[in-house]
Design a protein around this motif. Sequence first.
Motif, PDB file in Angstrom:
ATOM      1  N   PRO A   1       4.539  -9.925 -16.070  1.00  0.00           N
ATOM      2  CA  PRO A   1       5.073  -8.842 -16.901  1.00  0.00           C
ATOM      3  C   PRO A   1       4.313  -7.538 -16.696  1.00  0.00           C
ATOM      4  N   GLY A   2       5.023  -6.439 -16.944  1.00  0.00           N
ATOM      5  CA  GLY A   2       4.362  -5.149 -17.011  1.00  0.00           C
ATOM      6  C   GLY A   2       4.091  -4.489 -15.688  1.00  0.00           C
ATOM      7  N   LEU A   3       2.889  -3.925 -15.586  1.00  0.00           N
ATOM      8  CA  LEU A   3       2.507  -3.015 -14.503  1.00  0.00           C
ATOM      9  C   LEU A   3       2.754  -3.574 -13.112  1.00  0.00           C
ATOM     10  N   PHE A   4       2.486  -4.871 -12.898  1.00  0.00           N
ATOM     11  CA  PHE A   4       2.510  -5.430 -11.555  1.00  0.00           C
ATOM     12  C   PHE A   4       3.763  -6.250 -11.263  1.00  0.00           C
ATOM     13  N   ASN A   5       4.799  -6.042 -12.048  1.00  0.00           N
ATOM     14  CA  ASN A   5       6.082  -6.685 -11.794  1.00  0.00           C
ATOM     15  C   ASN A   5       6.874  -5.811 -10.819  1.00  0.00           C
ATOM     16  N   PRO A   6       7.156  -6.305  -9.602  1.00  0.00           N
ATOM     17  CA  PRO A   6       7.836  -5.468  -8.615  1.00  0.00           C
ATOM     18  C   PRO A   6       9.286  -5.180  -8.968  1.00  0.00           C
ATOM     19  N   MET A   7       9.910  -6.058  -9.761  1.00  0.00           N
ATOM     20  CA  MET A   7      11.296  -5.819 -10.162  1.00  0.00           C
ATOM     21  C   MET A   7      11.363  -4.669 -11.165  1.00  0.00           C
ATOM     22  N   GLU A   8      10.405  -4.627 -12.082  1.00  0.00           N
ATOM     23  CA  GLU A   8      10.389  -3.570 -13.095  1.00  0.00           C
ATOM     24  C   GLU A   8       9.857  -2.254 -12.538  1.00  0.00           C
ATOM     25  N   ASN A   9       9.022  -2.345 -11.520  1.00  0.00           N
ATOM     26  CA  ASN A   9       8.375  -1.153 -10.968  1.00  0.00           C
ATOM     27  C   ASN A   9       8.583  -1.081  -9.452  1.00  0.00           C
ATOM     28  N   PRO A  10       9.724  -0.578  -9.005  1.00  0.00           N
ATOM     29  CA  PRO A  10       9.953  -0.458  -7.560  1.00  0.00           C
ATOM     30  C   PRO A  10       8.930   0.468  -6.917  1.00  0.00           C
ATOM     31  N   ARG A  11       8.802   0.351  -5.605  1.00  0.00           N
ATOM     32  CA  ARG A  11       7.733   1.038  -4.883  1.00  0.00           C
ATOM     33  C   ARG A  11       7.688   2.543  -5.144  1.00  0.00           C
ATOM     34  N   ALA A  12       8.834   3.173  -5.219  1.00  0.00           N
ATOM     35  CA  ALA A  12       8.879   4.637  -5.301  1.00  0.00           C
ATOM     36  C   ALA A  12       8.258   5.183  -6.573  1.00  0.00           C
ATOM     37  N   VAL A  13       8.135   4.357  -7.635  1.00  0.00           N
ATOM     38  CA  VAL A  13       7.621   4.864  -8.909  1.00  0.00           C
ATOM     39  C   VAL A  13       6.186   4.405  -9.185  1.00  0.00           C
ATOM     40  N   ARG A  14       5.615   3.587  -8.320  1.00  0.00           N
ATOM     41  CA  ARG A  14       4.320   2.978  -8.644  1.00  0.00           C
ATOM     42  C   ARG A  14       3.184   4.001  -8.697  1.00  0.00           C
TER      43      ARG A  14
ATOM     44  N   LEU B   1       8.515   5.068   0.186  1.00  0.00           N
ATOM     45  CA  LEU B   1       8.845   3.737   0.695  1.00  0.00           C
ATOM     46  C   LEU B   1       7.814   2.687   0.308  1.00  0.00           C
ATOM     47  N   MET B   2       6.587   3.100   0.055  1.00  0.00           N
ATOM     48  CA  MET B   2       5.503   2.152  -0.180  1.00  0.00           C
ATOM     49  C   MET B   2       4.686   2.591  -1.394  1.00  0.00           C
ATOM     50  N   GLY B   3       4.320   1.639  -2.221  1.00  0.00           N
ATOM     51  CA  GLY B   3       3.514   1.956  -3.384  1.00  0.00           C
ATOM     52  C   GLY B   3       2.047   2.114  -3.025  1.00  0.00           C
ATOM     53  N   PRO B   4       1.238   2.609  -3.973  1.00  0.00           N
ATOM     54  CA  PRO B   4      -0.204   2.720  -3.734  1.00  0.00           C
ATOM     55  C   PRO B   4      -0.829   1.345  -3.462  1.00  0.00           C
ATOM     56  N   VAL B   5      -1.814   1.323  -2.601  1.00  0.00           N
ATOM     57  CA  VAL B   5      -2.444   0.063  -2.206  1.00  0.00           C
ATOM     58  C   VAL B   5      -3.098  -0.633  -3.396  1.00  0.00           C
ATOM     59  N   VAL B   6      -3.650   0.131  -4.331  1.00  0.00           N
ATOM     60  CA  VAL B   6      -4.310  -0.508  -5.465  1.00  0.00           C
ATOM     61  C   VAL B   6      -3.308  -1.301  -6.294  1.00  0.00           C
ATOM     62  N   TRP B   7      -2.039  -0.904  -6.287  1.00  0.00           N
ATOM     63  CA  TRP B   7      -1.007  -1.706  -6.960  1.00  0.00           C
ATOM     64  C   TRP B   7      -0.892  -3.070  -6.285  1.00  0.00           C
ATOM     65  N   ASP B   8      -0.903  -3.089  -4.947  1.00  0.00           N
ATOM     66  CA  ASP B   8      -0.830  -4.366  -4.240  1.00  0.00           C
ATOM     67  C   ASP B   8      -1.992  -5.274  -4.624  1.00  0.00           C
ATOM     68  N   LEU B   9      -3.181  -4.707  -4.779  1.00  0.00           N
ATOM     69  CA  LEU B   9      -4.344  -5.515  -5.142  1.00  0.00           C
ATOM     70  C   LEU B   9      -4.154  -6.154  -6.518  1.00  0.00           C
ATOM     71  N   GLY B  10      -3.669  -5.378  -7.475  1.00  0.00           N
ATOM     72  CA  GLY B  10      -3.413  -5.934  -8.791  1.00  0.00           C
ATOM     73  C   GLY B  10      -2.313  -6.980  -8.774  1.00  0.00           C
ATOM     74  N   HIS B  11      -1.285  -6.737  -7.981  1.00  0.00           N
ATOM     75  CA  HIS B  11      -0.178  -7.685  -7.871  1.00  0.00           C
ATOM     76  C   HIS B  11      -0.654  -8.995  -7.255  1.00  0.00           C
TER      77      HIS B  11
ATOM     78  N   ALA C   1       3.187   6.713 -10.200  1.00  0.00           N
ATOM     79  CA  ALA C   1       3.154   7.344 -11.519  1.00  0.00           C
ATOM     80  C   ALA C   1       2.654   6.391 -12.612  1.00  0.00           C
ATOM     81  N   LEU C   2       2.355   5.140 -12.248  1.00  0.00           N
ATOM     82  CA  LEU C   2       1.892   4.169 -13.232  1.00  0.00           C
ATOM     83  C   LEU C   2       0.413   4.389 -13.560  1.00  0.00           C
ATOM     84  N   ALA C   3      -0.031   3.800 -14.635  1.00  0.00           N
ATOM     85  CA  ALA C   3      -1.439   3.868 -15.039  1.00  0.00           C
ATOM     86  C   ALA C   3      -2.228   2.843 -14.218  1.00  0.00           C
TER      87      ALA C   3
END
Length: 435
Positions: free
Chosen positions: A74-87, A41-51, A89-91
């Motif tokens: 664009p890219g890693l921190f775009n929430p439309m391209e990267n929904p929470r459930a897959v974050r 349901l929620m992505g890693p917190v470090v993703w939120d910091l980058g976003h 697995a991102l770099a």
Amino acid sequence: MAETIDPKHDIARRLAEARARTLLLTSVVSEGDLRRQHDPLMGPVVWDLGHIAHFEQLWLVDNTRGEIRFAEMPGLFNPMENPRAVRGALALPSRTDALELLATVRRNVLSNLQGTALANGSGLLRDGFVYNMVLQHEYQHDETILQTMQLKQGEAYAAPRALPLPEPVLEIATGAMAAFAGGTAVIGTDDRTESYDNERPAHEIEVAPFEIDVAPVTREDYVAFMNDGGYTTRSLWSDAGWAWLEAAGADSPKYWFRKDGEWRVRVMDRVSPAAARVPVCHVCWHEAAAYARWAGRRLPTEIEWEVAASWDPVAGQKRKYPWGDAEPGPLHANLDQLSFDVAPIGAYPLNVSPIGCYGMLGDVWEWTASGFHGWPGFEAFPYPEYSEAFFGDESRVLRGGSWATRTGAVRNTFRNWDYPIRRQIFSGFRCARDA
């Protein structure tokens, strides 16, 4: 003589305060837990910091230099391209890299601010709107971070508590209701300094008479519903609600568990008995609707909720907050995160609306019966992906903010929304009925 406030200095101060809170909330989290996907349901917190950093660069640097450009980032921190459930697995960046990115972007923002003509009357810069929008964006991600930390795997999140919860001072009878006699009221706002597009425009509407709970439904109330077969009585649930219940296997609100034959509730790193006169939290819309049917009531529409929170039928005026137009402070409501829990009913005597409803801001977001749609005359600004892209009946509107909501991100007209099955949000409810 009144002191003149330099608007650029004030913007820089508020940006610094917002960042200090983000850093405080994440400072007690290990590197591994910042990068971990604790729940789909929620992505890693470090993703939120980058976003947060990239959103700030986009709106406070790139988009203040000319034509508004929005394709998220664009890219890693775009929430439309990267929904929470897959974050997960991102770099993802390390904590150090994320903090360096935040600091670099902030230097860019402050440098750009010095050369920006705030009084040029453009839509983004007029009255500091874009800065207020970005501030609210960070405030909202702080609440998202706390949702993630409540879901945290392993050791519970060590909440940096700084505000003790007050004892109740108002006596509010269980089941008490306040009445609106019906009539014309104003819904929404024309404010363009901080309000989002979905809150606008202000418009008059005829509202039928209704009654609404003086206080949110409490854990004590909810235990009675559970003990009376609330989770096993099919007639209390809609078809969609019953399908969710069977799939989820729920028999209580999220984060409730039994110990020694008694229901208990975990909030971050603290556990307390469930049977308390505090707002019930972490229930989905289907649970709220089932409780309302059990109680012989219903959920309020969001128009009824806003009328009950903001409209003074005697003065014929609308309030920004239930108590008036004074900005929220620690004596007004249980907001701003640092209590890290819901408060006893009646603990904030200033938090009363014109018709006598208690606690409509703070403690818990309150589910309403309404789908998420634009008000008559709605115009998307500054980008449709904030509101318009989510209009429809798939979501239900929540109002009022929670203990985890920053004070700058809530008001009587603020509209939140989520799917009816969501329980990780700090959500509760109050009931209504036709008068």
